[in-house]
Design an enzyme around this catalytic site. Structure first.
Site, PDB file in Angstrom:
ATOM      1  CG  HIS A  24      -1.953   1.055   1.245  1.00  0.00           C
ATOM      2  ND1 HIS A  24      -3.112   0.961   1.998  1.00  0.00           N
ATOM      3  CD2 HIS A  24      -2.024   2.264   0.632  1.00  0.00           C
ATOM      4  CE1 HIS A  24      -3.831   2.057   1.849  1.00  0.00           C
ATOM      5  NE2 HIS A  24      -3.182   2.879   1.027  1.00  0.00           N
ATOM      6  CG  HIS A  26      -1.533   6.041  -2.673  1.00  0.00           C
ATOM      7  ND1 HIS A  26      -2.695   5.814  -3.384  1.00  0.00           N
ATOM      8  CD2 HIS A  26      -1.784   5.619  -1.404  1.00  0.00           C
ATOM      9  CE1 HIS A  26      -3.610   5.294  -2.569  1.00  0.00           C
ATOM     10  NE2 HIS A  26      -3.076   5.165  -1.365  1.00  0.00           N
ATOM     11  CG  HIS A 204      -7.777   3.228  -0.461  1.00  0.00           C
ATOM     12  ND1 HIS A 204      -7.056   2.635  -1.449  1.00  0.00           N
ATOM     13  CD2 HIS A 204      -6.908   4.043   0.209  1.00  0.00           C
ATOM     14  CE1 HIS A 204      -5.804   3.070  -1.398  1.00  0.00           C
ATOM     15  NE2 HIS A 204      -5.686   3.926  -0.407  1.00  0.00           N
ATOM     16  CD  GLU A 207      -7.667   6.715   4.342  1.00  0.00           C
ATOM     17  OE1 GLU A 207      -8.193   6.639   3.221  1.00  0.00           O
ATOM     18  OE2 GLU A 207      -6.592   7.331   4.549  1.00  0.00           O
ATOM     19  CG  ASP A 285      -1.755   5.680   2.652  1.00  0.00           C
ATOM     20  OD1 ASP A 285      -2.035   5.299   1.504  1.00  0.00           O
ATOM     21  OD2 ASP A 285      -2.574   6.246   3.400  1.00  0.00           O
ATOM     22  CG  ASP A 286      -0.169   8.922   0.284  1.00  0.00           C
ATOM     23  OD1 ASP A 286      -0.104   8.885  -0.954  1.00  0.00           O
ATOM     24  OD2 ASP A 286      -1.173   8.550   0.930  1.00  0.00           O
TER      25      ASP A 286
HETATM   26  N1  HPA Z   1      -6.688   7.358   1.017  1.00  0.00           N
HETATM   27  C1  HPA Z   1      -7.381   7.573  -0.104  1.00  0.00           C
HETATM   28  N2  HPA Z   1      -6.826   8.010  -1.211  1.00  0.00           N
HETATM   29  C2  HPA Z   1      -5.514   8.227  -1.222  1.00  0.00           C
HETATM   30  C3  HPA Z   1      -4.748   8.019  -0.105  1.00  0.00           C
HETATM   31  C4  HPA Z   1      -5.363   7.551   1.074  1.00  0.00           C
HETATM   32  O1  HPA Z   1      -4.753   7.340   2.142  1.00  0.00           O
HETATM   33  N3  HPA Z   1      -3.475   8.333  -0.440  1.00  0.00           N
HETATM   34  C5  HPA Z   1      -3.485   8.705  -1.736  1.00  0.00           C
HETATM   35  N4  HPA Z   1      -4.725   8.653  -2.209  1.00  0.00           N
HETATM   36 ZN    ZN Z   2      -3.867   4.700   0.432  1.00  0.00          ZN
END
Ligand code: HPA
Ligand code: ZN
Length: 346
Positions: A24, A26, A204, A207, A285-286
């Site tokens: 996971h 991006h 996703h 969250e 994630d990011d």
């Molecule tokens: N959630 C949803 N979309 C996203 C995320 C995330 O954590 N990171 C990049 N796009």
């Molecule tokens: Zn994500």
């Protein structure tokens, strides 16, 4: 696996050195502010921030949307095939240092095609970096195309059509962007089409959105993995369902703190998910936006939740089990993990 007691001081070293998969990430979320500014200069793109420091200061998020607004602005510097290559290569170098031996990367083509960048430019740059990661770093990597859920079903169908000439370069599809108000059912038909094309499916869910979105991702999208999924703890039947069916969750602890899903890492539900027998994994994630790459997520989460060496093994093993690698390769990667832990005994 029966593990010897590991000295608490050496657990962070074990976490850093153990072989793992990242499922996971991006890739646009790995763009560090320095690279955003370098690419802006290279491509003559104007940024609404005066310096790297000013951009970093804007990284004070209150929820998912407040992050996404800045994340899409950051991605506006990506124009050429080489830009996509450079971004992914920078991630692979860091991932290899974090002992990542397999990675499945999300990319958001609509963020780029909406600015006039060709689909082929995006996919070919990323795919070339994946090939080089394998040959130069020994890290196997594949791509998962994500649909932006704040956009329409029609736009998702158009995106899939644009991507199909590069079908051999991506293994599956995902669903990301603003979750609440954009439930999985909006994308049931496009996911059905992707399933018919033999693409792997993830989404996703849970969250910020409710447990019902996780049920819907499984029932209506055919999701094989749930990205985040941490809201499952609010639904006991769902926890049982995830555990019984061994549906993996790709959990991103530092992301959840930065986007205020939990107030502190000490309150994170990862321990609860593992105790329930759910196939949870740790991911970044990011990472450029949330203060850490995969090993930072491991080390900080283990510290805050007082997790043990046996859970380190479980999480790394889960990462291979949850991956979309071919079965025989998966066995090899798990064998490398077992060997790593065997050597700790000696
Ligand atoms: N959630 C949803 N979309 C996203 C995320 C995330 O954590 N990171 C990049 N796009
Ligand atoms: Zn994500």
């Amino acid at each position: 696996m029966n593990l010897p007691p590991i000295d608490l001081r050496s657990l962070p070293q074990v976490l850093r050195a153990m072989p793992k998969a990242e499922l996971h990430i991006h890739i646009e979320g790995s763009l560090e502010p320095e690279m955003i500014f370098a690419l802006a200069r290279r491509n003559k793109v104007n940024l609404p921030y005066s310096s790297v420091e000013a951009l970093r200061q804007a990284y004070a998020f209150t929820d998912l949307q407040s992050f996404l607004d800045i994340y899409y602005a950051g991605a506006s510097v990506l124009l050429k095939e080489q830009d996509f290559y450079d971004m992914a290569w920078a991630y692979f170098e860091k991932a290899a240092r974090d002992s990542v031996i397999h990675a499945e990367l999300f990319f958001d083509p609509q963020t780029h095609t909406s600015r006039g960048v060709e689909m082929g430019t995006v996919i070919q740059g990323l795919a070339r970096a994946c090939r080089d990661a394998r040959s130069q770093l020994g890290l196997s990597a594949s791509l998962i195309l994500c649909f932006l859920r704040h956009l329409s079903e029609d736009e998702a169908f158009a995106t899939l059509e644009q991507a199909l000439p590069w079908r051999e370069h991506f293994i599956g599809v995902g669903l990301d962007s603003s979750e609440v108000g954009h439930p999985p059912e909006k994308f049931a038909r496009i996911f059905k089409r992707c399933g018919d094309l033999g693409l792997r499916r993830v989404a996703h869910a849970g969250e910020e959105g409710p447990p019902a979105y996780i049920h819907a991702a499984l029932d209506l999208l055919g999701a094989e993995r749930i990205d985040h999924g941490v809201q499952a703890t609010r639904d006991r039947a769902l926890m049982q369902r995830l555990a019984d069916r061994r549906v993996p969750l790709t959990v991103c602890p530092l992301s959840n703190i930065k986007l205020c899903v939990y107030p502190h890492l000490e309150q994170h539900s990862l321990g609860q998910l593992l105790d329930a027998g759910i196939v949870a994994t740790i991911n970044s994630d990011d990472p450029a936006y949330f203060g850490g790459y995969i090993n930072d997520n491991f080390v900080q989460t283990f510290g805050a939740l007082k997790l043990q060496a046996s859970q380190a093994y479980t999480l790394a093993r889960n990462s291979f089990e949850a991956s979309f690698i071919e079965t025989s390769v998966r066995s090899n990667l798990i064998a490398r993990l077992d060997q790593f832990f065997e050597e700790l005994r000696n």
